[in-house]
Design a protein around this motif. Structure first.
Motif, PDB file in Angstrom:
ATOM      1  N   GLY A  93      18.671  39.327  -5.403  1.00  0.00           N
ATOM      2  CA  GLY A  93      17.867  39.994  -4.385  1.00  0.00           C
ATOM      3  C   GLY A  93      18.687  40.930  -3.516  1.00  0.00           C
ATOM      4  N   ALA A  94      19.870  40.478  -3.101  1.00  0.00           N
ATOM      5  CA  ALA A  94      20.733  41.316  -2.262  1.00  0.00           C
ATOM      6  C   ALA A  94      21.199  42.548  -3.030  1.00  0.00           C
ATOM      7  N   THR A  95      21.535  42.380  -4.311  1.00  0.00           N
ATOM      8  CA  THR A  95      21.946  43.523  -5.126  1.00  0.00           C
ATOM      9  C   THR A  95      20.808  44.526  -5.267  1.00  0.00           C
ATOM     10  N   CYS A  96      19.603  44.034  -5.503  1.00  0.00           N
ATOM     11  CA  CYS A  96      18.435  44.896  -5.616  1.00  0.00           C
ATOM     12  C   CYS A  96      18.243  45.708  -4.338  1.00  0.00           C
ATOM     13  N   ALA A  97      18.289  45.033  -3.188  1.00  0.00           N
ATOM     14  CA  ALA A  97      18.125  45.723  -1.907  1.00  0.00           C
ATOM     15  C   ALA A  97      19.213  46.760  -1.687  1.00  0.00           C
ATOM     16  N   ASN A  98      20.428  46.418  -2.064  1.00  0.00           N
ATOM     17  CA  ASN A  98      21.558  47.322  -1.878  1.00  0.00           C
ATOM     18  C   ASN A  98      21.398  48.589  -2.733  1.00  0.00           C
ATOM     19  N   VAL A  99      20.969  48.417  -3.991  1.00  0.00           N
ATOM     20  CA  VAL A  99      20.749  49.567  -4.869  1.00  0.00           C
ATOM     21  C   VAL A  99      19.615  50.440  -4.332  1.00  0.00           C
ATOM     22  N   ALA A 132      19.959  45.655 -10.321  1.00  0.00           N
ATOM     23  CA  ALA A 132      19.799  47.086 -10.582  1.00  0.00           C
ATOM     24  C   ALA A 132      18.551  47.356 -11.414  1.00  0.00           C
ATOM     25  N   ALA A 133      18.254  46.466 -12.370  1.00  0.00           N
ATOM     26  CA  ALA A 133      17.075  46.638 -13.225  1.00  0.00           C
ATOM     27  C   ALA A 133      15.792  46.538 -12.401  1.00  0.00           C
ATOM     28  N   ALA A 134      15.733  45.572 -11.496  1.00  0.00           N
ATOM     29  CA  ALA A 134      14.555  45.446 -10.629  1.00  0.00           C
ATOM     30  C   ALA A 134      14.406  46.675  -9.746  1.00  0.00           C
ATOM     31  N   ALA A 135      15.531  47.182  -9.237  1.00  0.00           N
ATOM     32  CA  ALA A 135      15.496  48.370  -8.388  1.00  0.00           C
ATOM     33  C   ALA A 135      14.980  49.586  -9.147  1.00  0.00           C
ATOM     34  N   GLN A 136      15.333  49.690 -10.431  1.00  0.00           N
ATOM     35  CA  GLN A 136      14.841  50.812 -11.230  1.00  0.00           C
ATOM     36  C   GLN A 136      13.320  50.776 -11.338  1.00  0.00           C
ATOM     37  N   MET A 137      12.756  49.591 -11.491  1.00  0.00           N
ATOM     38  CA  MET A 137      11.301  49.462 -11.555  1.00  0.00           C
ATOM     39  C   MET A 137      10.663  49.847 -10.232  1.00  0.00           C
ATOM     40  N   VAL A 138      11.256  49.400  -9.127  1.00  0.00           N
ATOM     41  CA  VAL A 138      10.737  49.751  -7.798  1.00  0.00           C
ATOM     42  C   VAL A 138      10.724  51.267  -7.621  1.00  0.00           C
ATOM     43  N   GLU A 139      11.834  51.901  -7.989  1.00  0.00           N
ATOM     44  CA  GLU A 139      11.936  53.351  -7.824  1.00  0.00           C
ATOM     45  C   GLU A 139      10.886  54.086  -8.656  1.00  0.00           C
TER      46      GLU A 139
END
Length: 311
Positions: A12-18, A230-237
């Protein structure tokens, strides 16, 4: 634009950071049940903003879902890893209870949010969130295919000594050792993978991909977090910026690929409305058999969840 990440652990922290570094949203909320963890990590991230030059505001909160109100997208990473002596049934029951509670709070404060599940066992936790949220299937999805495909592509890049930027691949099915990588739909700079690599090398990479998470656990003694975050962040973006990305996403199927009433990884168009379209590609008989086997494995876990009467 607000995005919330529930669970301030490593993923979760990595996702938020990305998300912050890529300035995906004006406001990013990090939430955790443990006192001070989300606040501390959010503050630490925000203090990197003058160094890394981004404006996304990151705030943390201990279990106060009112701070998440009006979120466009919510990523749920909450859950516990399987501990020594814990049965699979115990793990499913515990994490389903956590995901159910989190989803209820998310929908209460952000009724229009798109929900991305990262919690494990992923396919069944998506099912849990979907039943709990009672919203359109296009708005509840899981992150697995993006991660698994990234691993697959990274291994190919290592073997061929080429840039991972030039590798496109498709991977379907459940998250775990029944996933279905598709070499036929894998290209390197537009060149079919089968033209560049011997079949035994491809088979070895597929096997490594299936057990990619376990490989990292053996090395670290804990689950991966950089690639999943990072993968979750890509989906969010893709959703927030309405990018119409074609990505493998754990989706609720209603007949696609011969499967119904199940969450499985399939290629989709991901945009502002969530899953805007499920793409159906032709599978040969061997690929269909693998896809059906993966679905059977997911249904077995769904059966455990139903028997436990958690929902």
């Amino acid at each position: 634009m607000k995005v919330t990440v529930v669970g301030a652990g490593n993923v979760g922290a990595t996702c938020a950071n990305v998300l912050a570094h890529n300035e995906v949203a004006n406001e990013i909320v990090l939430l955790d049940i443990k006192e001070g963890v989300a606040e501390g990590k959010a503050l630490d991230m925000w203090e990197t903003s003058p160094v890394n030059l981004y404006d996304s505001r990151i705030t943390g909160s201990t279990n106060d879902y009112s701070k998440t109100a009006g979120s466009e997208v919510v990523v749920i990473t909450s859950g516990i890893p399987r501990k020594p002596g814990m049965s699979r049934d115990d793990l499913i029951a515990t994490n389903a209870g956590i995901v159910k509670s989190v989803t209820e709070n998310v929908i209460k404060h952000s009724p229009d949010a798109k929900i991305i599940i990262v919690s494990n066992p992923l396919d069944v936790m998506c099912y849990t969130a979907f039943l709990t949220a009672k919203i359109d299937k296009s708005r509840v999805m899981g992150m697995a295919g993006v991660l698994d495909t990234a691993r697959y592509r990274s291994f190919i890049a290592m073997e061929l000594n080429v840039s991972p930027k030039d590798i496109q691949a498709l991977l379907m099915g459940g998250h775990g050792d029944t996933m279905v990588p598709l070499p036929r739909y894998t290209t390197v700079g537009g060149i079919p993978l089968t033209e560049l690599m011997a079949q035994d090398k491809i088979d070895a990479i597929i096997e490594r991909t299936k057990f990619g998470g376990g490989e990292i656990v053996k090395l670290l003694g804990t689950s991966a977090w950089y690639a999943p975050g990072a993968a979750a962040a890509q989906m969010v973006e893709a959703i927030v910026k309405d990018q119409k990305r074609v990505l493998p996403v754990c989706s609720w199927l209603t007949g696609e690929y011969g499967q119904k009433d199940i969450y499985l990884g399939v290629p989709v168009i991901l945009g502002k409305n969530g899953i805007e379209k499920i793409l159906e590609v032709d599978l040969n008989d061997a690929e269909k058999e693998l896809m059906n086997g993966s679905a059977d494995a997911v249904r077995n876990v769904m059966g455990i969840l139903k028997d436990l009467n958690v929902l």
